[in-house]
Design a protein around this motif. Structure first.
Motif, mmCIF file in Angstrom:
data_model
loop_
_atom_site.group_PDB
_atom_site.id
_atom_site.type_symbol
_atom_site.label_atom_id
_atom_site.label_comp_id
_atom_site.label_asym_id
_atom_site.label_seq_id
_atom_site.Cartn_x
_atom_site.Cartn_y
_atom_site.Cartn_z
ATOM 1 N N SER A 20 1.220 -1.243 0.217
ATOM 2 C CA SER A 20 -0.235 0.506 -0.059
ATOM 3 C C SER A 20 0.648 0.999 -0.094
ATOM 4 N N GLU A 21 1.746 1.211 0.190
ATOM 5 C CA GLU A 21 2.878 2.610 0.314
ATOM 6 C C GLU A 21 3.624 2.932 -1.021
ATOM 7 N N PHE A 22 2.898 1.756 -2.225
ATOM 8 C CA PHE A 22 2.947 2.718 -3.877
ATOM 9 C C PHE A 22 1.866 3.984 -3.669
ATOM 10 N N ALA A 23 0.446 3.449 -2.882
ATOM 11 C CA ALA A 23 0.082 4.618 -2.664
ATOM 12 C C ALA A 23 0.197 6.238 -2.471
ATOM 13 N N LEU A 24 1.423 6.220 -1.411
ATOM 14 C CA LEU A 24 1.879 7.085 -0.956
ATOM 15 C C LEU A 24 2.447 7.646 -1.989
ATOM 16 N N LEU A 25 3.671 7.612 -3.015
ATOM 17 C CA LEU A 25 4.393 7.766 -3.286
ATOM 18 C C LEU A 25 3.840 7.505 -5.098
ATOM 19 N N HIS A 26 2.405 7.321 -5.484
ATOM 20 C CA HIS A 26 1.565 7.646 -6.806
ATOM 21 C C HIS A 26 0.214 7.754 -6.131
ATOM 22 N N GLY A 362 10.547 6.053 -2.602
ATOM 23 C CA GLY A 362 10.522 5.939 -1.563
ATOM 24 C C GLY A 362 10.878 4.373 -1.316
ATOM 25 N N ASN A 363 10.740 3.970 0.266
ATOM 26 C CA ASN A 363 11.652 2.829 1.009
ATOM 27 C C ASN A 363 11.451 1.401 0.747
ATOM 28 N N PHE A 364 10.953 1.437 -1.167
ATOM 29 C CA PHE A 364 10.542 -0.209 -1.699
ATOM 30 C C PHE A 364 12.240 -0.896 -1.407
ATOM 31 N N ALA A 365 12.998 -0.167 -2.122
ATOM 32 C CA ALA A 365 14.596 -0.327 -2.269
ATOM 33 C C ALA A 365 14.951 -2.305 -1.092
ATOM 34 N N SER A 366 14.493 -0.897 0.782
ATOM 35 C CA SER A 366 15.095 -1.504 1.350
ATOM 36 C C SER A 366 13.781 -2.513 1.873
ATOM 37 N N HIS A 367 13.344 -3.140 1.650
ATOM 38 C CA HIS A 367 12.312 -4.387 1.642
ATOM 39 C C HIS A 367 13.333 -5.242 1.730
ATOM 40 N N GLY A 368 12.242 -6.358 2.052
ATOM 41 C CA GLY A 368 12.985 -8.372 1.999
ATOM 42 C C GLY A 368 13.253 -8.280 0.493
ATOM 43 N N HIS A 369 11.846 -8.083 -0.312
ATOM 44 C CA HIS A 369 12.323 -8.006 -1.128
ATOM 45 C C HIS A 369 13.097 -7.001 -2.945
ATOM 46 N N GLY A 370 13.573 -6.008 -1.671
ATOM 47 C CA GLY A 370 14.205 -5.534 -2.496
ATOM 48 C C GLY A 370 13.120 -4.407 -4.020
ATOM 49 N N VAL A 371 13.242 -3.740 -5.406
ATOM 50 C CA VAL A 371 12.841 -3.444 -5.892
ATOM 51 C C VAL A 371 11.455 -3.265 -6.123
ATOM 52 N N ALA A 372 11.515 -5.314 -6.399
ATOM 53 C CA ALA A 372 10.173 -5.736 -6.686
ATOM 54 C C ALA A 372 9.491 -5.642 -6.598
ATOM 55 N N ASP A 373 9.001 -5.950 -5.296
ATOM 56 C CA ASP A 373 7.300 -5.233 -4.930
ATOM 57 C C ASP A 373 7.253 -3.794 -4.571
#
Length: 446
Positions: A20-26, A362-373
């Motif tokens: 859902s963080e994607f909605a904050l970025l877009h 955002g912080n997606f690159a820091s998540h476990g699946h990296g940028v794939a999420d």
């Protein structure tokens, strides 16, 4: 211009929060308009972040189903055993589905989810996020381009990571088959799916598998060890110490995964994490848990036309989920070590490195699946906005086929025999246990 996509998050744990963080970025492309989870803290957090109206906050998915349809899509991020019912019912109501992997814990339930989505003309995206990783997608492009000729053999390794396995599969949500599912499904359906994807349209004709639970048993408990790390006299000499895995990270200011999983109803700090280790499952000695899933497993596959593949999952590694792949072709060899991708050409005897352009916010690159999420959600949102299912790389039929292959591999391991795919498959699922479970899916299982 595509319209804004409205989504409901079912399961407000860390996976639901991440997607859902994607909605904050877009915000022009997607808006979170509803949330369902029995955890009040998690619901409140998403409600405040996304400005969700009170009437669209529910304590489980049934509340969403009882309302007239008020969004375009749902993110289903509940625990593995709680995937089927909301997926089937919400598909019937016309919601497009982003579904956390695995689809479900039995082959039959997976088939029912796919059938419901097809019958109701809704898009299904299963969160096989690795398909959306730009570098791994490049592997598929190189294969399809003929860069290594005809495929002959795929060798693929998943190094889980010693502390990751202890966290998720010894102490955590995926430790016990009766409470979740078997390890190959919970941890490695990503990888079997990738192998199936790389094999293209070839059908897997037979599969064999071997695996077991090693080391994390009561017989290996050190002499004098306590039942909890906080009180254990030999804790300092244990690499799996909860104090090392969690408290040491908090002291350094690291409060994301895996620390965040310990405190689903509060902000993690020294006090709350210490209390969680004192009373919760993550403070237990790894040799005193109720875990029963495999720590190491191999799967051997033969596809139509003679292509073979070998997959290995192992807990005891330094690297954490940095897959390593070698694909042997008739004209070259492709290698990926989790960091670098290259192709060795047999004719010219030269090696070419391949890179990809990766841009996320955002912080997606820091998540476990990296940028794939990030790229997963981007593809799903674009598909819904444009009514174009071709943008989805992990749709219903192919994902169902790779899930069935996982169940067949586990059947082989349990029955100590080669399984001829599609001919003698049982409805292999984890051992059953009736129990009440939390609603949120945490990101322990990468």
């Amino acid at each position: 211009m595509p319209t804004q996509v409205k989504v409901i998050v079912v399961g407000a744990g860390s996976r639901g929060q991440t997607y859902s963080e994607f909605a904050l970025l877009h915000p022009l492309r997607v808006k979170v308009v509803g949330v369902a989870d029995p955890n009040v803290f998690a619901c409140k957090k998403l409600q405040e972040l996304h400005g969700i109206a009170d009437q669209h906050v529910f304590d489980d998915w049934h509340g969403v189903a009882q309302r007239e349809k008020f969004a375009d899509a749902v993110f289903i991020c509940t625990p593995d055993r709680l995937h089927k019912e909301p997926a089937v019912e919400l598909a019937r109501q016309g919601y497009h589905i982003l579904l956390e992997k695995p689809m479900a814990v039995t082959s039959r339930d997976c088939s029912e989810i796919v059938a419901a989505c097809i019958e109701n003309h809704v898009m299904l995206t299963v969160c096989h996020v690795l398909r959306y990783d730009p570098t791994i997608h490049k592997i598929k492009e190189l294969i399809d381009s003929g860069a290594i000729g005809d495929l002959v053999h795929i060798q693929h390794l998943e190094p889980v990571g010693f502390y990751h396995f202890a966290h998720s599969f010894v102490r955590g949500n995926w430790r016990n088959e009766a409470r979740s599912s078997f390890a190959l499904l919970a941890k490695s359906c990503h990888d079997i799916d990738l192998i199936h994807h790389w094999a293209g349209g070839r059908r897997c004709v037979k599969v064999s598998s071997f695996g077991s639970l090693c080391h994390f048993t009561k017989d290996n408990k050190p002499s004098g060890a306590g039942d909890r790390c906080l009180d254990c006299p030999v804790e300092a000499s244990c690499p799996y110490s909860a104090c090392k895995i969690y408290l040491d990270r908090v002291k350094k200011g690291h409060v994301r995964w895996p620390v965040s999983v310990l405190c689903p109803s509060s902000v993690p700090d020294i006090e709350t994490v210490t209390e969680a280790l004192r009373r919760g499952p993550y403070g237990r000695c790894v040799y005193s848990c109720d875990n029963d899933v495999c720590t190491n497993q191999v799967v051997n596959m033969e596809f139509a036309g003679g292509l073979t593949a070998a997959f290995t999952m192992v807990a005891f590694t330094e690297e954490v989920c940095r897959r390593k792949t070698t694909i042997h072709g008739s004209k070259g060899e492709l290698s990926y070590d989790g960091h670098r991708l290259s192709v060795f050409d047999f004719l010219t005897q030269t090696r070419t490195e391949h890179t990809v352009d990766i841009q996320v916010l955002g912080n997606f690159a820091s998540h476990g699946h990296g940028v794939a999420d990030y790229y997963l959600v981007d593809a799903f949102v674009s598909a819904v906005a444009n009514n174009d299912s071709s943008l989805i790389r992990s749709g219903p039929e192919e994902t169902l086929a790779s899930h069935r292959l996982v169940f067949e591999a586990e059947q082989s391991r349990r029955e100590h025999r080669v399984i001829f795919c599609g001919m003698d498959q049982e409805d292999q699922g984890p051992k059953q246990e009736v129990m009440k479970q939390p609603h949120s899916q945490s990101p322990e299982n990468v």
